[in-house]
Design a protein around this motif. Structure first.
Motif, PDB file in Angstrom:
ATOM      1  N   ALA A   5       0.822  -1.201   0.000  1.00 59.25           N
ATOM      2  CA  ALA A   5       0.000   0.000   0.000  1.00 59.25           C
ATOM      3  C   ALA A   5       0.866   1.265   0.000  1.00 59.25           C
ATOM      4  O   ALA A   5       0.536   2.261  -0.651  1.00 59.25           O
ATOM      5  N   GLY A   6       1.995   1.216   0.707  1.00 55.60           N
ATOM      6  CA  GLY A   6       2.879   2.373   0.721  1.00 55.60           C
ATOM      7  C   GLY A   6       3.486   2.659  -0.639  1.00 55.60           C
ATOM      8  O   GLY A   6       3.602   3.827  -1.049  1.00 55.60           O
ATOM      9  N   SER A  12       1.304   6.936  -6.695  1.00 52.40           N
ATOM     10  CA  SER A  12       0.189   7.810  -7.068  1.00 52.40           C
ATOM     11  C   SER A  12       0.555   9.284  -6.914  1.00 52.40           C
ATOM     12  O   SER A  12       0.200  10.112  -7.775  1.00 52.40           O
ATOM     13  N   PHE A  13       1.274   9.625  -5.851  1.00 51.83           N
ATOM     14  CA  PHE A  13       1.692  11.016  -5.665  1.00 51.83           C
ATOM     15  C   PHE A  13       2.675  11.438  -6.759  1.00 51.83           C
ATOM     16  O   PHE A  13       2.607  12.560  -7.270  1.00 51.83           O
ATOM     17  N   ILE A  47      -5.816  11.545 -11.726  1.00 49.08           N
ATOM     18  CA  ILE A  47      -6.369  12.347 -10.633  1.00 49.08           C
ATOM     19  C   ILE A  47      -7.415  11.560  -9.845  1.00 49.08           C
ATOM     20  O   ILE A  47      -7.469  11.625  -8.607  1.00 49.08           O
ATOM     21  N   TYR A  48      -8.248  10.792 -10.549  1.00 49.00           N
ATOM     22  CA  TYR A  48      -9.240   9.962  -9.855  1.00 49.00           C
ATOM     23  C   TYR A  48      -8.554   8.906  -8.983  1.00 49.00           C
ATOM     24  O   TYR A  48      -8.982   8.645  -7.853  1.00 49.00           O
ATOM     25  N   VAL A  53      -6.666   7.141  -3.489  1.00 50.18           N
ATOM     26  CA  VAL A  53      -5.571   6.949  -2.536  1.00 50.18           C
ATOM     27  C   VAL A  53      -5.745   7.859  -1.322  1.00 50.18           C
ATOM     28  O   VAL A  53      -5.531   7.437  -0.175  1.00 50.18           O
ATOM     29  N   LEU A  54      -6.153   9.103  -1.555  1.00 54.48           N
ATOM     30  CA  LEU A  54      -6.391  10.028  -0.444  1.00 54.48           C
ATOM     31  C   LEU A  54      -7.534   9.554   0.440  1.00 54.48           C
ATOM     32  O   LEU A  54      -7.481   9.694   1.670  1.00 54.48           O
ATOM     33  N   VAL A  55      -8.561   8.995  -0.177  1.00 55.73           N
ATOM     34  CA  VAL A  55      -9.667   8.439   0.599  1.00 55.73           C
ATOM     35  C   VAL A  55      -9.181   7.266   1.443  1.00 55.73           C
ATOM     36  O   VAL A  55      -9.556   7.131   2.620  1.00 55.73           O
TER      37      VAL A  55
END
Length: 282
Positions: A5-6, A12-13, A47-48, A53-55
């Motif tokens: 996950a990390g 993603s960033f 972006i989606y 990922v932010l969620v």
């Protein structure tokens, strides 16, 4: 190489930063760069994914605040319920496919997150019965999450109701119904928490034999309310659309749970009466 996950979060960033940098590199100015991002399918996909990922990060932070580390059973139950919830909710929203939009996707993801916290709260309260020692930190967390979830559910039910009244039938009917069902779950969790807490206090003095009976009655009432909600939802959907096929499975499960709870209560009363008669006879 194992994908963690990390690693996905960092990737993603990096992808989002590269996408935004590329847009500004091509267009030089803010507004043209934003237009370029919104018109590019590849950029919007990145972006989606970054939003998801932010969620996920937000979910992990909130989960760690209110629940700490999850047990293996809790994580397993969460993954199983999430899989069924995604399938059922996606099937439900095919009725209102014309309302599909970024806001709709945001509401869907938020609904799934709220459901996850309801399931974790339910499992965590059930754990009280098997725990010899309950800390103050545990009580603070449970009372905080119950208060938060009940407030969110109540607000979103009222929001869906008034939106439907003002704007007509839309996907808010499904959202309002889902949050109403979740509100009954919060009520059930609250009742179980109060009963388990009272049972823990009574253990130091004497055994409390009525807890199981109260739990049975609580389950019977909650399942009856859920069946009434499913029936009302089905009648509303039949008026504005077609038969809600997606509601058949949860409606059947609620009826089966109500049937089981009813006979559990009946058998419990019979057993108590037989024991009282046996004691009186001797």
């Amino acid at each position: 190489m194992r994908i963690t996950a990390g690693l996905v979060t960092v990737a993603s960033f990096v992808a989002t930063a590269a996408t935004i940098f590329n847009a500004f590199l091509i267009n030089k100015q803010f507004y043209p760069a934003m237009v370029y991002l919104t018109k590019s399918n590849a950029s919007m996909a990145v972006i989606y994914f970054q939003a998801l990922v932010l969620v996920y990060i937000s979910f992990q932070i909130i989960r760690s605040i209110f629940f700490g580390d999850l047990r293996a059973a809790e994580a397993e139950h969460l993954s199983e319920r999430a899989w069924h919830a995604v399938l059922e909710t996606c099937l439900a929203f095919t009725v209102f496919r014309d309302d599909f939009s970024p806001l709709f996707v945001l509401q869907f993801v938020f609904l799934l997150l709220i459901k996850s916290f309801h399931w974790l709260a339910d499992d965590r309260v059930d754990m009280m019965e098997r725990s010899p020692v309950i800390t103050i930190k545990f009580h603070v967390r449970i009372m905080a999450i119950i208060g938060l979830l009940s407030g969110v559910d109540s607000y979103l039910v009222s929001h869906a109701y008034f939106t439907t009244i003002l704007k007509g039938a839309s996907s808010q009917i499904v959202f309002g119904f889902e949050y109403a069902i979740l509100l009954t779950m919060v009520l059930h969790v609250t009742i179980k928490y109060i009963l388990h807490m009272h049972d823990h206090r009574m253990r130091t003095l004497q055994s409390w034999d009525n807890k199981a009976v109260y739990l049975l009655y609580a389950e019977l009432i909650i399942n009856f309310v859920r069946c009434m909600l499913y029936g009302a939802f089905t009648s509303v959907i039949l008026r504005v659309h077609t038969f809600p096929l997606f509601a058949v499975r949860p409606f059947y499960l609620s009826i089966r749970s109500l049937h089981k709870a009813f006979f559990d209560v009946v058998n419990s009363r019979r057993a108590i009466n037989m024991m009282n008669t046996y004691v009186f006879f001797f």
